[in-house]
Design an enzyme around this catalytic site. Structure first.
Site, mmCIF file in Angstrom:
data_model
loop_
_atom_site.group_PDB
_atom_site.id
_atom_site.type_symbol
_atom_site.label_atom_id
_atom_site.label_comp_id
_atom_site.label_asym_id
_atom_site.label_seq_id
_atom_site.Cartn_x
_atom_site.Cartn_y
_atom_site.Cartn_z
ATOM 1 N N CYS A 351 5.096 113.448 47.924
ATOM 2 C CA CYS A 351 5.966 113.550 46.740
ATOM 3 C C CYS A 351 7.454 113.733 47.071
ATOM 4 O O CYS A 351 8.278 112.958 46.573
ATOM 5 C CB CYS A 351 5.523 114.663 45.812
ATOM 6 S SG CYS A 351 3.858 115.244 46.025
ATOM 7 N N ARG A 380 -2.742 118.041 57.185
ATOM 8 C CA ARG A 380 -3.057 119.325 56.558
ATOM 9 C C ARG A 380 -3.891 120.138 57.520
ATOM 10 O O ARG A 380 -4.854 119.627 58.103
ATOM 11 C CB ARG A 380 -3.837 119.108 55.257
ATOM 12 C CG ARG A 380 -2.980 118.410 54.219
ATOM 13 C CD ARG A 380 -3.731 118.184 52.934
ATOM 14 N NE ARG A 380 -2.909 117.394 52.018
ATOM 15 C CZ ARG A 380 -3.302 116.994 50.830
ATOM 16 N NH1 ARG A 380 -4.499 117.305 50.389
ATOM 17 N NH2 ARG A 380 -2.506 116.290 50.063
ATOM 18 N N GLN A 398 -3.118 108.867 52.535
ATOM 19 C CA GLN A 398 -3.328 108.942 51.087
ATOM 20 C C GLN A 398 -2.871 107.635 50.464
ATOM 21 O O GLN A 398 -1.808 107.131 50.824
ATOM 22 C CB GLN A 398 -2.451 110.046 50.520
ATOM 23 C CG GLN A 398 -3.176 111.310 50.205
ATOM 24 C CD GLN A 398 -2.284 112.292 49.483
ATOM 25 O OE1 GLN A 398 -1.076 112.296 49.661
ATOM 26 N NE2 GLN A 398 -2.884 113.132 48.682
ATOM 27 N N ASP A 400 -1.234 106.899 47.895
ATOM 28 C CA ASP A 400 -0.466 107.681 46.941
ATOM 29 C C ASP A 400 0.442 106.799 46.076
ATOM 30 O O ASP A 400 0.787 105.689 46.457
ATOM 31 C CB ASP A 400 0.417 108.648 47.749
ATOM 32 C CG ASP A 400 0.641 109.953 47.009
ATOM 33 O OD1 ASP A 400 0.256 110.034 45.830
ATOM 34 O OD2 ASP A 400 1.214 110.875 47.620
ATOM 35 N N HIS A 402 3.771 107.541 42.972
ATOM 36 C CA HIS A 402 4.486 108.412 42.054
ATOM 37 C C HIS A 402 5.118 107.559 40.983
ATOM 38 O O HIS A 402 5.880 106.649 41.290
ATOM 39 C CB HIS A 402 5.520 109.243 42.809
ATOM 40 C CG HIS A 402 4.866 110.215 43.749
ATOM 41 N ND1 HIS A 402 4.586 109.913 45.053
ATOM 42 C CD2 HIS A 402 4.370 111.464 43.532
ATOM 43 C CE1 HIS A 402 3.965 110.948 45.616
ATOM 44 N NE2 HIS A 402 3.817 111.897 44.717
ATOM 45 N N LYS A 482 -4.479 118.145 36.243
ATOM 46 C CA LYS A 482 -4.909 116.882 36.840
ATOM 47 C C LYS A 482 -6.267 116.447 36.330
ATOM 48 O O LYS A 482 -7.044 117.257 35.817
ATOM 49 C CB LYS A 482 -4.933 117.007 38.353
ATOM 50 C CG LYS A 482 -5.839 118.130 38.846
ATOM 51 C CD LYS A 482 -5.923 118.155 40.365
ATOM 52 C CE LYS A 482 -6.911 119.223 40.806
ATOM 53 N NZ LYS A 482 -7.262 119.153 42.207
ATOM 54 N N HIS A 528 1.682 111.931 39.658
ATOM 55 C CA HIS A 528 1.207 111.749 41.029
ATOM 56 C C HIS A 528 -0.201 111.197 40.885
ATOM 57 O O HIS A 528 -0.970 111.699 40.065
ATOM 58 C CB HIS A 528 1.073 113.062 41.790
ATOM 59 C CG HIS A 528 2.278 113.954 41.739
ATOM 60 N ND1 HIS A 528 3.038 114.229 42.830
ATOM 61 C CD2 HIS A 528 2.829 114.653 40.719
ATOM 62 C CE1 HIS A 528 4.008 115.066 42.496
ATOM 63 N NE2 HIS A 528 3.903 115.341 41.222
#
Ligand SMILES: [Zn+2]
Ligand SMILES: [Zn+2]
Length: 656
Positions: A351, A380, A398, A400, A402, A482, A528
């Site tokens: 992000c 992580r 990911q 991902d 946005h 979420k 997200h």
């Protein structure tokens, strides 16, 4: 107070109505089972528990009780019969846990029991004995259990005061701790044979209703799951109402073992793990082929949807993570490095990087929604004990994105993400999924008003898209609520993959803006979202879902050309050339081996098409095709095969 107790009131006779059987007036102290017997002896014999569906306790959703329970006021109940739904298996498995504990007690009289709940299609009991237990001890416990089950032990419920309970369980620190925590004055205990357990119930009427069971494994478990507490012995088992159902379940467990992606990863040479980087996967050439095919498809769908691909650094300054809130809320999962005496962190999420790109330019309302997509490698920190193949790793990619948009665009954008997820899941063969709406957690940023609004929008869209959902209180991300998507695989296991998170907070923290139609500055909202989640984990999931038999479009090797003998190597090479010209990932098995052995090797490598060539094929310029998915060997012309092959790949068919 015990709910069942509330039903017991002073009265001489009561009316018991049993769904589908009728209504009967009986004397006080008559059990549901006895009342049911008077209405229909056969059916009542088959029942294993009852559900009170109309009580005087208000609108309780449901209340499961023992058949032997004795209502004291008029009730309406439904008999529950053996079945494989969760409710019925829970009652059976939990009852079997009691029997297992009773058997353990017979063998190890000093055993001190902690908790023994039912779990999905099974049960366990945590306990301690003087010494240890090994898998070799399980058959002895099973034998003792069979003896107890045959003894037709009933499960008798009794209410006792907490003081009495403390006397019954004296010397057992675990039960005493549990008793102490019960807010009511009285607790229920169950007696089966000479074994007494602290329990809420309900239970099956008699041990003989356990059709079949099996003890599965032994593990260590900390009391209450806390590492500072004592390590107890946990024995897992499973029980069913019939032998056939147990067998079907054990077969499924065996299939799951065979489909374990860690095993397949080795056998198919896809990826590996090494001590040099614990929890960080190494992808081999064949694994990379699958990975890239997933990503190609992902890019294709995302470009169609108007996403713009970006890439942001893996290492970013600590200050950035302080602004984003990750420093305060996520630090324990992050890795840190020092560069030129400044502090940096390895990104756990994409992000902030995406926000920096957004902030690099001024944006007009005409550009919104602006959708940045990033296949971002995140790190992580996971404890070494929880690492699990590709399912739980320390770095992963990911898928991902946005989405920066106006509040008015939120509904539409979330709807589009839901449609995209649905479309992509179906391609991989997952058409059965459900969603969870997670709401505000304890650790969170942003005002309550913002949270309520965001939660409301997500709920709206879930309902509009008719998704099967439930609410997960307090499990949202720290910056917004979420929706998580859980897919169900062929072994009936569920996996959380996609997530859509609404975020009003981070745009504010980073002070991001757009210029509106009114020429004023406004704050955009951020969504997200990931579709597959972690590419590495998703790859593990599809390997298990297909037991390694990937459909042609995803298989690292799509065809193996198998010459019957050396004599046909030339023709085999010619066929291979044609396959490769058509984009088929193929090779020749030119070993001096029998055809059977070559077929077996191709089977083990899970190659979708085996192409056999010998005299007949060479003469007629044809090939014999054998599909891994089954069906007959078929003699076909090469162009005909190439046509069906290409169709299967282009359409990403899973039934080929
Ligand atoms: Zn129980
Ligand atoms: Zn994000």
């Amino acid at each position: 107070m015990d709910d069942i107790k509330k039903l017991f009131m002073e009265k001489n006779t009561i009316k018991i109505t049993i769904e589908d059987l009728g209504k009967i007036e009986v004397g006080k102290g008559t059990s549901i089972r006895k009342a049911a017997e008077k209405l229909d002896k056969n059916l009542s014999k088959k029942a294993v528990a009852a559900e009170i569906i109309d009580t005087r306790l208000g609108d309780m959703p449901e209340m499961l009780v023992d058949l032997n329970s004795e209502p004291a006021s008029d009730i309406r109940a439904k008999l529950l019969y053996p079945g494989n739904d969760e409710k019925m298996l829970d009652i059976l498995n939990h009852s079997t846990a009691h029997i297992m504990a009773a058997a353990i007690k017979k063998i190890y009289p000093e055993a001190r029991f902690a908790i023994g709940p039912s779990i999905k299609k099974g049960f366990y009991y945590d306990f301690e004995i003087d010494g240890n237990l090994s898998p070799e001890d399980l058959p002895r416990i099973e034998k003792q259990m069979k003896k107890l089950i045959g003894g037709n032990h009933t499960f008798q419920r009794n209410m006792v005061s907490k003081k009495e309970a403390a006397e019954i369980f004296a010397g057992n620190p675990y039960k005493l701790e549990l008793i102490d925590e019960i807010p009511e004055d009285e607790v229920s205990i169950y007696k089966s044979g000479d074994f007494i357990d602290l329990c809420r119930g309900p239970h099956i009427p008699s041990s003989t209703r356990i059709g079949a069971f099996k003890l599965l494994s032994i593990a260590g478990a900390y009391w209450r799951g806390k590492e500072d507490n004592k390590m107890l012995i946990r024995v897992y088992g499973t029980a069913f109402y019939s032998k056939e159902d147990l067998k079907a379940y054990l077969d499924m467990l065996e299939l799951a073992k065979q489909s374990d992606h860690r095993k397949l990863g080795k056998e198919l040479d896809l990826f590996s793990f090494h001590d040099e980087a614990p929890g960080f996967p190494f992808f081999h050439p064949k694994g990379m082929i699958i990975r890239n095919l997933i990503l190609d498809y992902w890019r294709q769908e995302h470009m169609k949807e108007g996403y713009l691909e970006v890439s942001t650094p893996v290492i970013l300054s600590n200050d950035l993570w302080k602004t984003s809130g990750h420093w305060d809320n996520y630090k324990e999962n992050m890795y840190f490095v020092e560069i030129d005496e400044s502090d940096y962190a390895v990104k756990p999420m994409n992000c902030p990087g995406n926000i920096i790109i957004y902030k690099n330019n001024q944006h007009s309302y005409r550009e919104l929604p602006l959708k940045y997509a990033e296949l971002g490698l995140v790190h992580r920190h996971e404890k070494s004990g929880v690492l699990h193949g590709l399912f739980r790793v320390r770095n992963f990619t990911q898928d991902d994105a946005h989405i920066f948009c106006t509040e008015e665009q939120l509904h539409d954008q979330i709807g589009r993400v839901i449609d995209l997820i649905d479309r992509m899941y179906r391609v991989f063969g997952f058409d059965d999924y459900f969603v969870e709406l997670s709401t505000r957690p304890d650790k969170s940023i942003g005002s309550k008003k913002m949270w309520d609004k965001a939660e409301g929008i997500l709920k709206d869209m879930i309902q509009q898209k008719n998704l099967n959902y439930h609410i997960n209180e307090g499990d949202g991300a720290f910056y917004g609520p979420k929706i998580d998507f859980h897919i169900r695989d062929c072994l009936d296991r569920t996996w959380q993959c996609a997530t859509i998170q609404l975020d009003f907070a981070m745009p504010e923290k980073f002070d991001i803006q757009y210029v509106g139609e009114d020429n004023e500055r406004h704050r955009p909202v951020m969504i997200h979202r990931v579709v597959l989640g972690s590419i590495e984990r998703f790859l593990g999931i599809i390997l298990e879902h297909y037991a390694g038999n990937l459909p042609p479009w995803l298989a690292p090797e799509q065809a193996a050309v198998l010459p019957i003998s050396d004599k046909y190597l030339d023709y085999a090479s010619e066929v291979l050339g044609k396959l490769k010209d058509s984009g088929c990932r193929a090779s020749i098995d030119d070993r001096v081996e029998s055809l059977n052995k070559k077929i077996r090797q191709a089977e083990m490598q899970k190659i979708p098409y085996m192409i056999v060539v010998g005299e007949k094929e060479k003469e007629s310029r044809t090939i014999t095709v054998r599909k891994k998915s089954g069906g007959e060997m078929k003699l076909v012309e090469i162009p005909e095969f190439l046509k069906t092959f290409k169709e299967a790949v282009i359409s990403r068919s899973i039934d080929y």
